[in-house]
Design an enzyme around this catalytic site. Structure first.
Site, PDB file in Angstrom:
ATOM      1  N   TYR A   1      -1.623  -1.991  16.129  1.00 14.86           N
ATOM      2  CA  TYR A   1      -0.795  -1.050  15.364  1.00 14.86           C
ATOM      3  C   TYR A   1      -1.646  -0.311  14.339  1.00 14.86           C
ATOM      4  O   TYR A   1      -1.574   0.916  14.214  1.00 14.86           O
ATOM      5  CB  TYR A   1       0.330  -1.813  14.680  1.00 14.86           C
TER       6      TYR A   1
ATOM      7  N   LYS B   1      -2.365   3.711  14.150  1.00  8.66           N
ATOM      8  CA  LYS B   1      -1.950   4.511  13.002  1.00  8.66           C
ATOM      9  C   LYS B   1      -3.139   5.203  12.346  1.00  8.66           C
ATOM     10  O   LYS B   1      -3.019   6.327  11.872  1.00  8.66           O
ATOM     11  CB  LYS B   1      -1.198   3.636  11.991  1.00  8.66           C
TER      12      LYS B   1
ATOM     13  N   PRO C   1       3.293   4.865   2.950  1.00 11.26           N
ATOM     14  CA  PRO C   1       4.214   4.200   2.027  1.00 11.26           C
ATOM     15  C   PRO C   1       3.804   2.741   1.839  1.00 11.26           C
ATOM     16  O   PRO C   1       3.239   2.123   2.739  1.00 11.26           O
ATOM     17  CB  PRO C   1       5.566   4.301   2.732  1.00 11.26           C
ATOM     18  N   THR C   2       4.095   2.227   0.663  1.00  7.45           N
ATOM     19  CA  THR C   2       3.901   0.803   0.466  1.00  7.45           C
ATOM     20  C   THR C   2       4.974   0.091   1.278  1.00  7.45           C
ATOM     21  O   THR C   2       5.736   0.728   2.000  1.00  7.45           O
ATOM     22  CB  THR C   2       3.984   0.454  -1.029  1.00  7.45           C
TER      23      THR C   2
ATOM     24  N   TRP D   1       6.054 -18.756   4.070  1.00  6.52           N
ATOM     25  CA  TRP D   1       4.916 -19.076   4.926  1.00  6.52           C
ATOM     26  C   TRP D   1       3.674 -18.510   4.273  1.00  6.52           C
ATOM     27  O   TRP D   1       3.618 -17.341   3.953  1.00  6.52           O
ATOM     28  CB  TRP D   1       5.104 -18.490   6.310  1.00  6.52           C
TER      29      TRP D   1
ATOM     30  N   ARG E   1       1.165  -7.519  -2.518  1.00 14.44           N
ATOM     31  CA  ARG E   1       1.889  -6.440  -1.859  1.00 14.44           C
ATOM     32  C   ARG E   1       2.466  -5.498  -2.909  1.00 14.44           C
ATOM     33  O   ARG E   1       2.652  -5.857  -4.053  1.00 14.44           O
ATOM     34  CB  ARG E   1       3.061  -6.975  -1.024  1.00 14.44           C
TER      35      ARG E   1
END
Length: 193
Positions: free
Chosen positions: A72, A76, A99-100, A128, A135
């Protein structure tokens, strides 16, 4: 084609192939029909796995992405390469936003396929990992407003990170603590590695 960690692990090739085809079809068709501006959407997972913080747009191609979603991420990244080539060869002002981590109404809360925040909401009692990963998050409606601003006002080819302007990323543990508090959850929070 998007998904969470476990779906990426199961379908890494599918993510690469489908997204490369989608990106190429959209950008090539836009070019063939003379579309003067295209704003594509990338993801923060395109950034190198081994990086320094804070990250910025110039760091996209500075190393391989995390192997768990490399298909992915590389697909991108190719949007940025394609946009630059369209600018160089044809003068097209195609760009991309980064975008975050997005969350909002109608999110995907499936534990196997959800992104970070909705998955954490689903598992309010279990995290997990160590909880130390960093983030940054953006509410989907804030992203939509910023996306419109990019479409109307941002005339650069270089991609731009879309964020609500937090000073720094927050840990997953802090996110879990906020979710637990919002739910009024009083049971144990189990951390597994």
């Amino acid at each position: 084609m998007v998904g969470g960690l476990f779906r990426h692990l199961r379908q890494n090739l599918d993510f690469w192939r489908n997204n490369v085809c989608i990106n190429d079809n959209v950008l090539q068709t836009a070019h063939e029909f003379g579309v003067v501006k295209v704003v594509s959407c990338l993801s923060t997972c395109i950034f190198p796995d081994k990086t320094t913080y804070p990250i910025d747009e110039t760091m996209i191609h500075n190393g391989p992405p995390h192997e768990s979603n490399s298909g992915y991420a590389y697909a991108k990244r190719m949007v940025d390469v394609h946009n630059s080539a369209c600018w160089t060869q044809y003068g097209r002002r195609y760009t991309a936003v980064i975008p975050t981590n997005i969350f909002g109404p109608h999110d995907n809360f499936n534990i196997e396929d959800a992104h970070v925040l909705p998955a954490l909401v689903h598992k309010t009692y279990k995290v997990w990992g160590s909880g130390h990963a960093l983030r940054e998050f953006i509410y989907s409606l804030d992203l939509a407003r910023l996306y419109l601003w990019v479409l109307r006002e941002y005339d650069e080819v270089e991609p731009i990170i879309l964020s609500v302007g937090q000073e720094e990323e927050i840990t997953i543990k802090d996110v879990v603590d906020a979710i637990v508090e919002a739910f009024g959850f009083t049971g144990p929070v189990i951390v597994s590695f």
